[in-house]
Design a protein around this motif. Structure first.
Motif, PDB file in Angstrom:
ATOM      1  N   VAL A 135       1.302  -1.201  -0.209  1.00 55.96           N
ATOM      2  CA  VAL A 135      -0.225  -0.191   0.145  1.00 55.96           C
ATOM      3  C   VAL A 135       0.543   0.998   0.212  1.00 55.96           C
ATOM      4  N   TRP A 136       0.553   2.342  -0.901  1.00 48.11           N
ATOM      5  CA  TRP A 136       1.828   3.445  -0.771  1.00 48.11           C
ATOM      6  C   TRP A 136       0.463   4.742  -0.280  1.00 48.11           C
ATOM      7  N   SER A 137       0.581   4.824   0.603  1.00 52.15           N
ATOM      8  CA  SER A 137       0.548   5.756   1.885  1.00 52.15           C
ATOM      9  C   SER A 137       1.107   7.627   1.558  1.00 52.15           C
ATOM     10  N   PRO A 138      -0.085   7.983   1.691  1.00 51.51           N
ATOM     11  CA  PRO A 138      -0.288   9.795   1.018  1.00 51.51           C
ATOM     12  C   PRO A 138       1.055  10.558   1.146  1.00 51.51           C
ATOM     13  N   ASP A 139       1.621  10.419   2.558  1.00 50.30           N
ATOM     14  CA  ASP A 139       3.088  10.892   2.821  1.00 50.30           C
ATOM     15  C   ASP A 139       4.450  10.059   2.654  1.00 50.30           C
ATOM     16  N   GLY A 140       4.265   9.436   1.331  1.00 49.83           N
ATOM     17  CA  GLY A 140       5.030   8.918   0.793  1.00 49.83           C
ATOM     18  C   GLY A 140       5.637   7.349   1.319  1.00 49.83           C
ATOM     19  N   THR A 141       5.076   7.074   2.475  1.00 49.93           N
ATOM     20  CA  THR A 141       6.347   5.943   2.567  1.00 49.93           C
ATOM     21  C   THR A 141       4.735   4.215   2.210  1.00 49.93           C
ATOM     22  N   ASP A 142       6.012   3.163   2.692  1.00 47.38           N
ATOM     23  CA  ASP A 142       4.347   2.590   1.225  1.00 47.38           C
ATOM     24  C   ASP A 142       4.445   1.169   3.432  1.00 47.38           C
ATOM     25  N   ARG A 143       3.068   1.077   3.272  1.00 46.33           N
ATOM     26  CA  ARG A 143       2.859  -0.808   4.292  1.00 46.33           C
ATOM     27  C   ARG A 143       2.758  -1.754   4.042  1.00 46.33           C
ATOM     28  N   ARG A 144       2.467  -2.703   4.375  1.00 46.57           N
ATOM     29  CA  ARG A 144       2.175  -3.360   3.845  1.00 46.57           C
ATOM     30  C   ARG A 144       1.252  -4.430   4.629  1.00 46.57           C
ATOM     31  N   ILE A 145       0.010  -5.017   4.603  1.00 46.46           N
ATOM     32  CA  ILE A 145      -1.088  -5.867   5.576  1.00 46.46           C
ATOM     33  C   ILE A 145      -1.749  -7.011   4.391  1.00 46.46           C
ATOM     34  N   PRO A 146      -1.113  -8.208   5.377  1.00 44.43           N
ATOM     35  CA  PRO A 146      -1.498  -8.965   4.932  1.00 44.43           C
ATOM     36  C   PRO A 146      -3.243  -9.556   4.413  1.00 44.43           C
ATOM     37  N   LEU A 147      -3.405 -10.272   3.075  1.00 41.69           N
ATOM     38  CA  LEU A 147      -4.573  -9.997   2.522  1.00 41.69           C
ATOM     39  C   LEU A 147      -5.649 -11.097   3.697  1.00 41.69           C
ATOM     40  N   ARG A 148      -5.475 -11.687   4.211  1.00 41.08           N
ATOM     41  CA  ARG A 148      -6.059 -12.565   5.257  1.00 41.08           C
ATOM     42  C   ARG A 148      -6.712 -11.379   6.474  1.00 41.08           C
ATOM     43  N   GLU A 149      -6.361 -10.215   6.692  1.00 40.87           N
ATOM     44  CA  GLU A 149      -6.784  -9.017   7.731  1.00 40.87           C
ATOM     45  C   GLU A 149      -6.648  -7.457   6.773  1.00 40.87           C
ATOM     46  N   PHE A 150      -7.102  -7.612   5.367  1.00 38.67           N
ATOM     47  CA  PHE A 150      -7.051  -6.581   4.281  1.00 38.67           C
ATOM     48  C   PHE A 150      -8.515  -5.938   4.060  1.00 38.67           C
ATOM     49  N   VAL A 151      -9.401  -7.209   4.737  1.00 33.83           N
ATOM     50  CA  VAL A 151     -11.412  -7.117   4.256  1.00 33.83           C
ATOM     51  C   VAL A 151     -11.633  -7.029   5.946  1.00 33.83           C
ATOM     52  N   ILE A 152     -12.335  -5.798   5.829  1.00 35.60           N
ATOM     53  CA  ILE A 152     -12.995  -5.902   7.360  1.00 35.60           C
ATOM     54  C   ILE A 152     -14.494  -6.533   6.846  1.00 35.60           C
ATOM     55  N   GLY A 153     -15.211  -6.380   6.295  1.00 34.75           N
ATOM     56  CA  GLY A 153     -16.371  -6.778   6.081  1.00 34.75           C
ATOM     57  C   GLY A 153     -16.775  -6.479   4.545  1.00 34.75           C
ATOM     58  N   PRO A 154     -18.285  -6.427   4.525  1.00 38.43           N
ATOM     59  CA  PRO A 154     -18.695  -6.135   2.818  1.00 38.43           C
ATOM     60  C   PRO A 154     -18.977  -4.901   2.055  1.00 38.43           C
ATOM     61  N   ARG A 155     -17.554  -3.996   1.191  1.00 37.66           N
ATOM     62  CA  ARG A 155     -17.206  -3.391   0.981  1.00 37.66           C
ATOM     63  C   ARG A 155     -16.775  -2.395   2.056  1.00 37.66           C
ATOM     64  N   ILE A 156     -15.577  -2.306   2.858  1.00 39.25           N
ATOM     65  CA  ILE A 156     -14.650  -2.552   3.236  1.00 39.25           C
ATOM     66  C   ILE A 156     -13.501  -3.124   4.180  1.00 39.25           C
ATOM     67  N   ASN A 157     -13.100  -2.176   3.677  1.00 41.79           N
ATOM     68  CA  ASN A 157     -11.304  -2.773   3.050  1.00 41.79           C
ATOM     69  C   ASN A 157     -10.368  -1.735   4.660  1.00 41.79           C
ATOM     70  N   ALA A 158      -9.242  -2.194   4.376  1.00 45.12           N
ATOM     71  CA  ALA A 158      -8.407  -1.528   5.270  1.00 45.12           C
ATOM     72  C   ALA A 158      -7.403   0.062   5.063  1.00 45.12           C
ATOM     73  N   LEU A 159      -7.466  -0.100   3.934  1.00 48.94           N
ATOM     74  CA  LEU A 159      -7.493   1.286   3.686  1.00 48.94           C
ATOM     75  C   LEU A 159      -7.642   2.598   3.780  1.00 48.94           C
ATOM     76  N   LEU A 160      -6.519   3.068   4.834  1.00 53.14           N
ATOM     77  CA  LEU A 160      -7.194   4.220   4.830  1.00 53.14           C
ATOM     78  C   LEU A 160      -7.096   5.727   4.314  1.00 53.14           C
ATOM     79  N   PRO A 161      -7.900   6.855   4.503  1.00 54.74           N
ATOM     80  CA  PRO A 161      -7.894   8.257   3.430  1.00 54.74           C
ATOM     81  C   PRO A 161      -6.901   8.730   2.722  1.00 54.74           C
ATOM     82  N   GLY A 162      -6.431   8.192   1.563  1.00 51.69           N
ATOM     83  CA  GLY A 162      -5.682   8.486   0.729  1.00 51.69           C
ATOM     84  C   GLY A 162      -4.526   7.687  -0.134  1.00 51.69           C
TER      85      GLY A 162
END
Length: 277
Positions: A135-162
């Motif tokens: 994942v590319w963050s808006p401040d120029g840093t990267d982060r990694r999220i295991p896909l088993r944790e990426f989806v929180i619920g229907p149409r809801i994912n772990a991405l933060l704004p931006g």
């Protein structure tokens, strides 16, 4: 609409500004609150690339490119190795989708994953292969999220704004793994009611991934291909509220058929290669 040509062009994302890639979901229904789109398809990301970690799949990789990735075939900068049987889940995941081949040529891996729909076939495949989201963050840093944790619920994912999903990384150990796939739907061409994908690694570790039947992917880990009793115990421990309820299947039916599909997947993974079941 803005066409992004470098990472700096993505800083405007967030709030009323959204991402456009394939657009098959974005343009399928009203998107209240969106006033501006940033097209990321001009960023020039290579669809599939071999890396020291395994295989990197760009978020802009189309379903056609993803489904066409098979051992020995050259695609992008990657020649998928013949000893990567795990890639069989790519096409199987796409076929679990209720979509025409016209959509396959436009829809993207990133769009299917970020939509976080229970019946997301690409999401199921990359989760079953223990993929990790870059994942590319808006401040120029990267982060990694295991896909088993990426989806929180229907149409809801772990991405933060931006934030932007850049790619999915499939580890080599998963590419080397044997896999098995089962699905069921209420009608032959209907949306999947339950999908179970299994992965058996070379050290016999086994994972069963449940999608479509649940509101988010559920991964069950075992030290070896599990027995029917262990499968039933593991599935019975799933929070009852996670079983999805819509016109494509009631929660009790989805739970019941998931047990049956999981047993079939485990049986297939427990059989030695080349030995008839």
């Amino acid at each position: 609409m803005t066409v992004a040509r470098e990472r700096a062009d993505l800083v405007v994302l967030g709030g009323s500004c959204g991402i456009l890639a394939g657009g098959t979901y974005l343009f399928s229904e009203p998107q209240e609150g969106l006033e501006r789109l940033v097209d990321i398809t001009a960023l020039g990301w290579t669809a599939l690339s071999e890396t020291p970690e395994g295989l990197e799949i760009a978020a802009t990789c189309t379903l056609t490119e993803f489904a066409g990735a098979s051992p020995g075939r050259e695609l992008g900068t990657a020649v998928l190795r013949p000893e990567w049987p795990g890639t069989a889940l790519f096409a199987q995941g796409c076929r679990a989708l209720l979509a025409s081949h016209k959509i396959w040529r436009t829809a993207t891996v990133g769009g299917n994953v970020c939509s976080a729909l229970p019946a997301g076939g690409v999401l199921a495949a990359v989760t079953a292969l223990d993929g990790v989201a870059l994942v590319w963050s808006p401040d120029g840093t990267d982060r990694r999220i295991p896909l088993r944790e990426f989806v929180i619920g229907p149409r809801i994912n772990a991405l933060l704004p931006g934030e932007v999903l850049r790619s999915i990384i499939i580890p080599t150990r998963s590419l080397l793994a044997r896999t098995a796939f089962r699905k069921i739907a209420l009608s032959p061409l209907g949306r999947s009611g339950a999908v179970v994908m299994g992965r058996r690694e070379r050290d016999d570790r086994c994972a069963l991934t449940i999608t479509a039947a649940t509101s988010r992917p559920i991964v069950l880990d075992f030290a070896e291909p599990p027995s029917a009793d262990r499968i039933q115990t593991a599935i019975s421990s799933i929070d009852p509220l996670l079983w999805f309820d819509d016109p494509h299947g009631a929660p009790d039916w989805r739970c019941h058929v998931t047990v049956l599909l999981a047993e079939q997947v485990a049986d297939e993974l427990g059989t030695e290669p080349g030995v008839p079941q």
